[in-house]
Design an enzyme around this catalytic site. Structure first.
Site, mmCIF file in Angstrom:
data_model
loop_
_atom_site.group_PDB
_atom_site.id
_atom_site.type_symbol
_atom_site.label_atom_id
_atom_site.label_comp_id
_atom_site.label_asym_id
_atom_site.label_seq_id
_atom_site.Cartn_x
_atom_site.Cartn_y
_atom_site.Cartn_z
ATOM 1 N N ARG A 1 -1.462 -14.716 3.955
ATOM 2 C CA ARG A 1 -2.192 -14.040 5.037
ATOM 3 C C ARG A 1 -1.460 -14.230 6.375
ATOM 4 N NH1 ARG A 1 -6.812 -10.816 3.936
ATOM 5 N NH2 ARG A 1 -7.849 -11.634 5.780
ATOM 6 N N LYS B 1 0.841 -1.196 0.000
ATOM 7 C CA LYS B 1 0.000 0.000 0.000
ATOM 8 C C LYS B 1 0.887 1.261 0.000
ATOM 9 C CE LYS B 1 -3.772 -2.498 2.314
ATOM 10 N NZ LYS B 1 -4.626 -2.598 3.521
ATOM 11 N N TYR C 1 -12.296 -2.966 -3.356
ATOM 12 C CA TYR C 1 -12.829 -3.029 -1.986
ATOM 13 C C TYR C 1 -14.358 -2.947 -1.960
ATOM 14 C CZ TYR C 1 -8.231 -2.708 0.284
ATOM 15 O OH TYR C 1 -6.959 -2.965 0.742
ATOM 16 N N HIS D 1 -1.654 -5.574 1.451
ATOM 17 C CA HIS D 1 -2.916 -6.298 1.247
ATOM 18 C C HIS D 1 -2.617 -7.710 0.763
ATOM 19 C CE1 HIS D 1 -6.733 -7.583 -0.534
ATOM 20 N NE2 HIS D 1 -6.033 -7.913 -1.601
ATOM 21 N N PHE E 1 -15.461 3.381 7.234
ATOM 22 C CA PHE E 1 -14.094 3.768 6.873
ATOM 23 C C PHE E 1 -13.825 3.719 5.370
ATOM 24 C CE2 PHE E 1 -14.008 -0.779 8.061
ATOM 25 C CZ PHE E 1 -13.467 -1.341 6.910
ATOM 26 N N ASN F 1 -1.771 -0.146 7.207
ATOM 27 C CA ASN F 1 -1.227 -1.472 7.533
ATOM 28 C C ASN F 1 -0.378 -2.091 6.416
ATOM 29 O OD1 ASN F 1 -3.362 -2.131 5.908
ATOM 30 N ND2 ASN F 1 -4.428 -3.404 7.404
ATOM 31 N N THR G 1 -5.191 -7.858 10.597
ATOM 32 C CA THR G 1 -5.527 -6.561 9.988
ATOM 33 C C THR G 1 -5.058 -5.395 10.851
ATOM 34 O OG1 THR G 1 -7.486 -7.618 9.028
ATOM 35 C CG2 THR G 1 -7.449 -5.210 9.054
ATOM 36 N N GLU H 1 -8.834 -10.592 -8.095
ATOM 37 C CA GLU H 1 -8.035 -9.386 -7.903
ATOM 38 C C GLU H 1 -6.870 -9.311 -8.891
ATOM 39 O OE1 GLU H 1 -7.159 -9.517 -3.690
ATOM 40 O OE2 GLU H 1 -9.273 -9.218 -3.171
ATOM 41 N N ARG I 1 2.934 -7.060 9.175
ATOM 42 C CA ARG I 1 2.273 -5.984 9.941
ATOM 43 C C ARG I 1 2.756 -5.945 11.382
ATOM 44 N NH1 ARG I 1 -3.656 -7.384 7.441
ATOM 45 N NH2 ARG I 1 -3.588 -6.062 5.584
HETATM 46 P P1 RTP Z 1 -6.590 -6.287 3.193
HETATM 47 O O1 RTP Z 1 -7.875 -6.587 2.421
HETATM 48 O O2 RTP Z 1 -6.063 -4.901 2.962
HETATM 49 O O3 RTP Z 1 -5.552 -7.355 3.068
HETATM 50 O O4 RTP Z 1 -6.966 -6.278 4.703
HETATM 51 P P2 RTP Z 1 -7.753 -7.340 5.575
HETATM 52 O O5 RTP Z 1 -8.364 -8.410 4.713
HETATM 53 O O6 RTP Z 1 -6.808 -7.743 6.648
HETATM 54 O O7 RTP Z 1 -8.894 -6.435 6.178
HETATM 55 P P3 RTP Z 1 -10.338 -6.003 5.628
HETATM 56 O O8 RTP Z 1 -11.311 -6.177 6.741
HETATM 57 O O9 RTP Z 1 -10.635 -6.622 4.294
HETATM 58 O O10 RTP Z 1 -10.143 -4.441 5.430
HETATM 59 C C1 RTP Z 1 -9.492 -3.949 4.309
HETATM 60 C C2 RTP Z 1 -8.635 -2.791 4.698
HETATM 61 O O11 RTP Z 1 -9.450 -1.706 5.130
HETATM 62 C C3 RTP Z 1 -8.758 -0.967 6.121
HETATM 63 N N1 RTP Z 1 -9.564 -0.941 7.330
HETATM 64 N N2 RTP Z 1 -9.720 0.127 8.065
HETATM 65 N N3 RTP Z 1 -11.660 0.228 11.119
HETATM 66 C C4 RTP Z 1 -10.901 0.699 10.154
HETATM 67 O O12 RTP Z 1 -10.542 1.857 10.112
HETATM 68 C C5 RTP Z 1 -10.488 -0.216 9.085
HETATM 69 N N4 RTP Z 1 -10.814 -1.497 9.006
HETATM 70 C C6 RTP Z 1 -10.236 -1.971 7.880
HETATM 71 C C7 RTP Z 1 -7.433 -1.634 6.355
HETATM 72 O O13 RTP Z 1 -6.452 -0.999 5.512
HETATM 73 C C8 RTP Z 1 -7.685 -3.048 5.873
HETATM 74 O O14 RTP Z 1 -6.492 -3.695 5.497
#
Ligand code: RTP
Length: 155
Positions: free
Chosen positions: A92, A16, A56, A122, A64, A119, A98, A133, A109
């Site tokens: 992962r 990112k 997304y 992705h 968010f 973070n 996350t 993707e 992370r």
């Molecule tokens: P990613 O898709 O980026 O690998 O992340 P992830 O699966 O671990 O998490 P996901 O729930 O899919 O969320 C995607 C990205 O959104 C941002 N996020 N911000 N509460 C918040 O402010 C919040 N929650 C999620 C993070 O950048 C997360 O990686």
């Protein structure tokens, strides 16, 4: 967008904008290389808003979401396609939780980040999403064909 023909498991990994700006590109790529996965695609890319929103789309009702789109489009990202048995779940694990404060030390992370909203990386959450993707972020012809590579320097 195109369909990835390969039956082999692939995942989409993206460094990112914070990871790029903090000079973590080499460190992050290195962790996937050292693990032993096959690098199929790699590029530095300025993501347009509509692509970030499509990527997304499952999160579009979340509060968010606007901040997430601004973050992902705030500077260049590094797009990668990695291949190998079990690569989605393994990536992962390498990436960690996350929320970087909950990510284990030793994960990307856990070692390199402190905020959920910054973070650094992705990783696709399923093989189907990996294919989806990679199809979104790479054009036809941008993925390497390792089958044709000779490696006489290893012999
Ligand atoms: P990613 O898709 O980026 O690998 O992340 P992830 O699966 O671990 O998490 P996901 O729930 O899919 O969320 C995607 C990205 O959104 C941002 N996020 N911000 N509460 C918040 O402010 C919040 N929650 C999620 C993070 O950048 C997360 O990686």
């Amino acid at each position: 967008c195109f369909l990835v023909a390969s039956e082999v498991e692939q995942t989409y990994i993206m460094i990112k904008p914070d990871g790029v700006q903090r000079g973590l590109v080499g460190e992050i790529i290195s962790r996937f290389e050292k693990k032993g996965f096959l690098l199929k695609g790699l590029k530095l890319f300025q993501c347009p808003k509509d692509l970030a929103q499509e990527h997304y789309k499952d999160l579009k009702e979340r509060p968010f979401f606007p901040n997430l789109i601004d973050y992902i489009t705030s500077g260049p990202v590094v797009c990668m396609a990695w291949e190998g048995d079990g690569v989605v779940a393994s990536a992962r694990k390498l990436i960690g939780a996350t929320n970087p404060l909950q990510a284990e030390p030793g994960t990307i992370r856990g070692d390199l980040a402190v905020q959920t909203g910054r973070n650094v990386v992705h990783g696709s959450d399923s093989p189907d999403n990996g294919k989806r993707e990679i199809g979104l972020w790479f054009k036809e012809g941008e993925l390497a064909q390792w089958e044709s590579v000779q490696t006489p320097w290893l012999i």
